[in-house]
Design a protein around this motif. Structure first.
Motif, PDB file in Angstrom:
ATOM      1  N   UNK A   2     -16.526   6.422 121.215  1.00  0.00           N
ATOM      2  CA  UNK A   2     -16.389   6.703 122.645  1.00  0.00           C
ATOM      3  C   UNK A   2     -15.847   8.115 122.825  1.00  0.00           C
ATOM      4  N   UNK A   3     -15.854   8.563 124.071  1.00  0.00           N
ATOM      5  CA  UNK A   3     -15.403   9.931 124.343  1.00  0.00           C
ATOM      6  C   UNK A   3     -13.909  10.103 124.107  1.00  0.00           C
ATOM      7  N   UNK A   4     -13.115   9.067 124.456  1.00  0.00           N
ATOM      8  CA  UNK A   4     -11.649   9.193 124.336  1.00  0.00           C
ATOM      9  C   UNK A   4     -11.075   7.964 123.627  1.00  0.00           C
TER      10      UNK A   4
ATOM     11  N   UNK B 229     -12.413   4.434 128.142  1.00  0.00           N
ATOM     12  CA  UNK B 229     -12.482   5.413 127.059  1.00  0.00           C
ATOM     13  C   UNK B 229     -13.525   6.490 127.269  1.00  0.00           C
ATOM     14  N   UNK B 230     -14.116   6.554 128.458  1.00  0.00           N
ATOM     15  CA  UNK B 230     -15.064   7.612 128.760  1.00  0.00           C
ATOM     16  C   UNK B 230     -16.495   7.302 128.416  1.00  0.00           C
TER      17      UNK B 230
ATOM     18  N   UNK C 265      -6.127  -6.557 120.192  1.00  0.00           N
ATOM     19  CA  UNK C 265      -7.534  -6.421 119.805  1.00  0.00           C
ATOM     20  C   UNK C 265      -7.853  -4.979 119.426  1.00  0.00           C
ATOM     21  N   UNK C 266      -8.815  -4.827 118.523  1.00  0.00           N
ATOM     22  CA  UNK C 266      -9.329  -3.504 118.164  1.00  0.00           C
ATOM     23  C   UNK C 266     -10.840  -3.494 118.381  1.00  0.00           C
ATOM     24  N   UNK C 267     -11.302  -2.508 119.118  1.00  0.00           N
ATOM     25  CA  UNK C 267     -12.724  -2.395 119.438  1.00  0.00           C
ATOM     26  C   UNK C 267     -13.226  -1.057 118.909  1.00  0.00           C
ATOM     27  N   UNK C 268     -14.354  -1.080 118.231  1.00  0.00           N
ATOM     28  CA  UNK C 268     -14.973   0.181 117.834  1.00  0.00           C
ATOM     29  C   UNK C 268     -16.477   0.084 118.013  1.00  0.00           C
ATOM     30  N   UNK C 269     -17.077   1.232 118.287  1.00  0.00           N
ATOM     31  CA  UNK C 269     -18.519   1.332 118.500  1.00  0.00           C
ATOM     32  C   UNK C 269     -19.090   2.169 117.364  1.00  0.00           C
TER      33      UNK C 269
END
Length: 368
Positions: A174-176, A196-197, A238-242
């Motif tokens: 994400x951007x931020x 997160x932008x 929670x942890x989120x990632x793309x």
């Protein structure tokens, strides 16, 4: 001129044996592979409308993570207090002999009082008060009641700053990226990504991964956008990632490009794969001989399992028929598949003609 004619005749005679078989080429002819199926260690299947329901039930192959996902639900639009949160309190008291305020003072502040691991905070003259799991409104009422036992005229205001257990991490893609406090219990994955932008530009078929309590969940952004019921609620911690889709297939032979191709969407059909790899090479590829090579695990050929006859499988598609074209649009390419466009046998004659034509051009420029 006579010398040139004799040279061309000699070249033609030399190439006649090759014309009866095949000249070396960048890709095999389809019949070369098909003829070897009888005594080879692979199974051969023609892809058509009747075959599609059968292969759809075969085991998956390649890197296909079977990650589950958590369905969305509606949560209350309120905060809840967790261990690690920090509470700021302003206590008002008009009593001149108050235990909390000094002479001429009407208000005392208690800043950044941390909620302990057992969910309590310490109040002077009161002791430990449990606020874990309470909404800010309920916690204020509870603290006010405890204060009234020692200061009947006290009035309390409360502000909550979220701690680690009331925050989520947006790790990448994400951007931020960063740690974001949860404004309420109705905070969803898409809400976090928006905070997160948005998703970084250039990610190919971005995938969302959610880590919660030691488990990993996953889905694609495209699926999440098209199915609002998948926009699951977040929990503190929670942890989120793309990340970009890591699945790929290979193209080889008389395709536009011979390369490794990342999946551009969740489901890639044989027709999609052909388009992604640049289609057929004009005048070279055999549209009757599109092959897809795939290797299944040994468990796929175990007794009682619906699967192929052998672990190595070659699927053939004929794109010169309507059934073949429709079947190619519905046949799913798996990660790790090899998509091969074979060369048409007529290419040999064309190659011979091109070689003779090249000889004419070379020797003419040489002044023969």
């Amino acid at each position: 001129m006579l010398k040139l004619s004799l040279l061309v005749a000699a070249v033609s005679v030399a190439l006649l044996p090759a014309a009866c078989s095949r000249l070396p080429g960048g890709a095999p002819a389809s019949e070369e592979i098909l003829k070897s199926a009888a005594d080879a260690d692979f199974a051969l299947y023609a892809v058509n409308r009747a075959f599609l329901p059968t292969v759809a039930h075969w085991p998956p192959t390649g890197k296909q993570e079977t990650l589950g996902w958590i369905s969305a639900s509606q949560g209350p639009k309120t905060q809840i207090i967790r261990a690690g949160d920090r509470l700021s309190m302003q206590i008002w008291d008009n009593n001149t002999s108050s235990l909390l305020t000094s002479s001429g003072q009407k208000m005392v502040s208690l800043q950044d009082v941390r909620v302990s691991a057992n969910g309590t905070i310490f109040l002077p003259y009161v002791g430990d008060v449990n606020v874990n799991g309470m909404t800010p409104e309920l916690a204020r009422e509870t603290l006010q009641q405890e204060l009234e036992t020692i200061v009947p005229s006290a009035q309390l205001q409360l502000n909550v700053t979220e701690g680690r257990n009331n925050s989520v991490d947006l790790v990448s893609g994400v951007a931020r990226p960063g740690t974001y406090p949860m404004p309420d219990r109705n905070y969803s994955v898409m809400g976090l990504i928006a905070a997160g932008g948005g998703i970084s530009a250039g990610l190919n078929n971005p995938q969302i991964r959610l880590m919660r309590a030691g488990r990993l969940y996953g889905t694609s952004v495209d699926s999440l956008l098209n199915h609002p019921q998948k926009d699951t609620l977040l929990r503190g911690g929670d942890r989120v990632f793309v990340e970009e889709d890591e699945r790929y297939f290979l193209s080889f032979g008389a395709t536009g490009t011979e390369d490794l191709h990342i999946f551009t969407k969740d489901d890639v059909s044989a027709m999609d794969a052909l388009s992604i790899s640049g289609g057929f090479q004009d005048g070279k590829a055999d549209p009757k001989g599109l092959l897809i090579l795939r290797e299944y695990p040994a468990s796929a050929v175990a007794p009682g399992v619906r699967g192929p006859r052998q672990t190595r499988v070659v699927f053939t598609l004929d794109l010169t028929t309507a059934d073949g074209l429709f079947s190619a649009r519905n046949f799913q390419v798996n990660p790790g598949d090899l998509v091969m466009a074979t060369e048409s046998p007529i290419n040999d004659a064309l190659t011979i003609s091109n070689l003779i034509g090249n000889f004419f051009g070379v020797f003419s420029r040489a002044g023969l």
